[in-house]
Design a protein around this motif. Structure first.
Motif, mmCIF file in Angstrom:
data_model
loop_
_atom_site.group_PDB
_atom_site.id
_atom_site.type_symbol
_atom_site.label_atom_id
_atom_site.label_comp_id
_atom_site.label_asym_id
_atom_site.label_seq_id
_atom_site.Cartn_x
_atom_site.Cartn_y
_atom_site.Cartn_z
ATOM 1 N N UNK A 1 132.333 -32.876 121.089
ATOM 2 C CA UNK A 1 132.458 -33.173 119.660
ATOM 3 C C UNK A 1 131.864 -34.536 119.356
ATOM 4 N N UNK A 2 131.360 -34.680 118.136
ATOM 5 C CA UNK A 2 130.872 -35.969 117.640
ATOM 6 C C UNK A 2 131.283 -36.121 116.186
ATOM 7 N N UNK A 3 131.631 -37.368 115.796
ATOM 8 C CA UNK A 3 131.877 -37.657 114.401
ATOM 9 C C UNK A 3 133.322 -37.912 114.024
ATOM 10 N N UNK A 4 134.230 -37.976 114.987
ATOM 11 C CA UNK A 4 135.633 -38.236 114.663
ATOM 12 C C UNK A 4 135.826 -39.689 114.232
ATOM 13 N N UNK A 5 136.803 -39.911 113.358
ATOM 14 C CA UNK A 5 137.062 -41.253 112.859
ATOM 15 C C UNK A 5 137.674 -42.148 113.928
ATOM 16 N N UNK A 6 138.436 -41.575 114.837
ATOM 17 C CA UNK A 6 139.034 -42.339 115.926
ATOM 18 C C UNK A 6 139.259 -41.401 117.114
ATOM 19 N N UNK A 7 139.697 -41.976 118.215
ATOM 20 C CA UNK A 7 139.864 -41.200 119.436
ATOM 21 C C UNK A 7 140.941 -40.130 119.268
ATOM 22 N N UNK A 8 142.056 -40.485 118.650
ATOM 23 C CA UNK A 8 143.136 -39.508 118.494
ATOM 24 C C UNK A 8 142.683 -38.295 117.696
ATOM 25 N N UNK A 9 141.890 -38.527 116.654
ATOM 26 C CA UNK A 9 141.375 -37.404 115.880
ATOM 27 C C UNK A 9 140.464 -36.534 116.737
ATOM 28 N N UNK A 10 139.640 -37.173 117.553
ATOM 29 C CA UNK A 10 138.756 -36.413 118.435
ATOM 30 C C UNK A 10 139.521 -35.621 119.469
ATOM 31 N N UNK A 11 140.572 -36.210 120.030
ATOM 32 C CA UNK A 11 141.400 -35.501 121.008
ATOM 33 C C UNK A 11 142.063 -34.285 120.362
ATOM 34 N N UNK A 12 142.604 -34.484 119.167
ATOM 35 C CA UNK A 12 143.235 -33.363 118.463
ATOM 36 C C UNK A 12 142.227 -32.255 118.189
ATOM 37 N N UNK A 13 140.990 -32.634 117.907
ATOM 38 C CA UNK A 13 139.951 -31.632 117.644
ATOM 39 C C UNK A 13 139.644 -30.825 118.890
ATOM 40 N N UNK A 14 139.368 -31.495 120.012
ATOM 41 C CA UNK A 14 138.968 -30.747 121.214
ATOM 42 C C UNK A 14 140.139 -29.950 121.774
ATOM 43 N N UNK A 15 141.358 -30.462 121.650
ATOM 44 C CA UNK A 15 142.516 -29.689 122.114
ATOM 45 C C UNK A 15 142.758 -28.485 121.214
ATOM 46 N N UNK A 16 142.595 -28.675 119.907
ATOM 47 C CA UNK A 16 142.778 -27.553 119.004
ATOM 48 C C UNK A 16 141.768 -26.453 119.235
ATOM 49 N N UNK A 17 140.531 -26.838 119.510
ATOM 50 C CA UNK A 17 139.492 -25.849 119.801
ATOM 51 C C UNK A 17 139.797 -25.124 121.105
ATOM 52 N N UNK A 18 140.165 -25.883 122.128
ATOM 53 C CA UNK A 18 140.457 -25.287 123.435
ATOM 54 C C UNK A 18 141.573 -24.258 123.355
ATOM 55 N N UNK A 19 142.680 -24.630 122.732
ATOM 56 C CA UNK A 19 143.824 -23.717 122.671
ATOM 57 C C UNK A 19 143.511 -22.490 121.820
ATOM 58 N N UNK A 20 142.739 -22.654 120.757
ATOM 59 C CA UNK A 20 142.423 -21.514 119.889
ATOM 60 C C UNK A 20 141.467 -20.531 120.547
#
Length: 293
Positions: A264-283
């Motif tokens: 992923x690229x473009x998250x406002x901060x690390x926590x947002x990026x982590x939530x994005x990649x974890x959400x994608x993985x689990x889905x």
């Protein structure tokens, strides 16, 4: 090149919530399976993967999130796979350290490495130490050695970049596809790949024991009893203050290895990026299997 600031030497601070519960390490001894049990598990009919259903699920989840995402999951036992935004090339950040180590082991088997080099490998993978990665980058011959190893592993889209970015070598801004990242994961569990079993085991050992605070990402989709091996990356672009956040690894269930890559690229901060990649993985993983209760 200097527009990217590498991050990753220290653990990512996540004060908002504790780090996800860690799955058992690769070396953990589970109840052994007989060859007949493994064969039956690998050959048993598996439910089909609905790419349209997963894509709709991901599109909905990512609609309110900034930036770009590409992802892939493959069940290495059956060959079933799913790709999201196939063909996109995004920053690998510190997940490139997996390929650095795998390039090193093509040149020198683990048993022949000095204690200092083994220590650097440990620091690079388990602690995501950038200076250890720089030292090993030089040891493999920099970008040419990195790219040569990539060809041996069958990579098609991944090219290391020569030179220095800010105060580190440019391995962190390597662009790659999720297909290539899955090829690397497959090489770590394949008997027919270029790495001997003992060297593959060392890479998996380190990836299964990353320090607390860096064990997010792929592990979010693990079920109880799974073994997880992963390497994550996070990198801030100086010019935009936006983050690239990446997770790559293996979820190892009895009879199945699931290779996972989310860039992923473009998250406002690390926590947002982590939530994005974890959400994608689990889905994605919910369409491959259901955790046993």
């Amino acid at each position: 090149m200097a527009a990217w600031l590498l991050a990753g030497q220290a653990p990512v601070a996540r004060p908002q919530a504790p780090a996800p519960a860690r799955a058992a390490p690769v070396g953990h001894q589970e109840q052994p399976l007989s060859m007949e049990m493994v064969k039956e598990e690998r050959t048993a009919p598996q439910p089909p993967i609905s790419a349209k259903k997963i894509t709709k699920r991901l599109d909905g989840f990512l609609a309110g999130r900034p930036g770009r995402v590409t992802a892939m999951v493959q069940d290495l036992a059956t060959g079933r796979r799913y790709r999201y935004h196939r063909g996109d090339l995004l920053i690998t950040a510190s997940s490139a350290k997996i390929q650095i180590l795998m390039a090193l082991l093509l040149k020198t088997p683990w048993r022949e490495l000095s204690a200092a080099v083994r220590r650097d490998a440990d620091l690079m993978i388990r602690y995501s130490d950038n200076h250890a990665a720089d030292r090993l980058w030089l040891r493999i011959g920099g970008a040419p050695g990195f790219n040569q190893a990539g060809r041996k592993y069958g990579l098609r889209d991944t090219q290391g970049i020569a030179g220095t970015c800010v105060d580190l070598y440019c391995w962190g801004i390597t662009r790659s596809s999720v297909d290539d990242q899955i090829r690397l994961m497959r090489a770590l569990v394949s008997e027919s790949g270029p790495l001997p079993a003992k060297d593959r085991a060392q890479v998996l050992r380190l990836m299964s024991d990353v320090i607390d605070g860096q064990d997010w990402g792929v592990s979010a989709a693990a079920c109880e009893g799974d073994r997880v091996a992963l390497k994550n990356g996070w990198l801030k672009r100086v010019s935009t203050k936006r983050w690239a956040v990446v997770t790559v690894g293996l979820i190892r269930d009895q009879g199945h290895d699931y290779a996972v890559a989310v860039l992923s690229e473009g998250s406002a901060d690390v926590d947002q990026g982590i939530a994005t990649v974890e959400g994608v993985t689990t889905r994605i993983m919910t369409s491959f299997r259901t955790c046993r209760t």
